[in-house]
Design an enzyme around this catalytic site. Sequence first.
Site, PDB file in Angstrom:
ATOM      1  CB  SER A  83      40.869  51.195  76.380  1.00 54.02           C
ATOM      2  OG  SER A  83      41.105  51.938  75.073  1.00 54.02           O
ATOM      3  CE1 TYR A 139      36.230  48.379  74.450  1.00 50.35           C
ATOM      4  CE2 TYR A 139      37.717  50.334  74.085  1.00 50.35           C
ATOM      5  CZ  TYR A 139      37.409  49.159  74.517  1.00 50.35           C
ATOM      6  OH  TYR A 139      38.530  48.150  74.770  1.00 50.35           O
TER       7      TYR A 139
END
Length: 237
Positions: free
Chosen positions: A141, A154
């Site tokens: 990501s 995250y």
Amino acid sequence: MTIHPTHTALITGASRGLGLALARQLAAQGWHLIIDARGAEALEAARIALARQTRVIAISGDVTDATHRSVLVQAAQELGGLDALVNNASILGPSPQPGLLDYPLEVLEQVYRTNVIAPLALIQALRNKLKPGAYIINITSDAGVEAYEGWGGYGSSKAALEQLSNILAAENPSFRVYWVDPGDMRTQMHQEAFPGEDISDRPLPEESVPGLLELLTGTRPSGRYSARALSKELKTT
């Protein structure tokens, strides 16, 4: 490109979102598939749809569980080994996401177990089932490289996965190891990251799939790639 039907991929987190979108395209190209997800009902629905085009083994379970991983290894052996492993399964953590000073550490451990430890554990378990020149794709990501407020849990897990992938590639030149940022997508996880917000302007996961297919069917060197950038590159060539 038509792929020989004996090509086989294992895709984790394949009952919805990017994992399912990729599985659909690989099935259309003749790949045999092993798919997993935690939700048994959604996974079975995916299996039924994909089985209209190719051979599919669906195994519900959590990639953090060693017993579940061993069943995935058995499936890979049954299909004659893997040409590709796509570590797509991950968890977001709390929603809405807290700042790091308020982040519950027991949840952070769970995020790291799922997003970092489990992909490596699965690669370790499958090392003897990966064919020479096999592709390993770890879905990461931009939150792993950018300092977005509220994404400390995250994002840092994806940063760890990126560096893990980088070193894995250096240590294993016989494999093609890719750590891939799929870009923002209109998925359930992305909606959970922005509770109550309208995310209808985000692209569907299908828009990132051509970039992943380019990696899985090409000869690009191991490294970090943007799936969306690769998809755009393909449109202009």
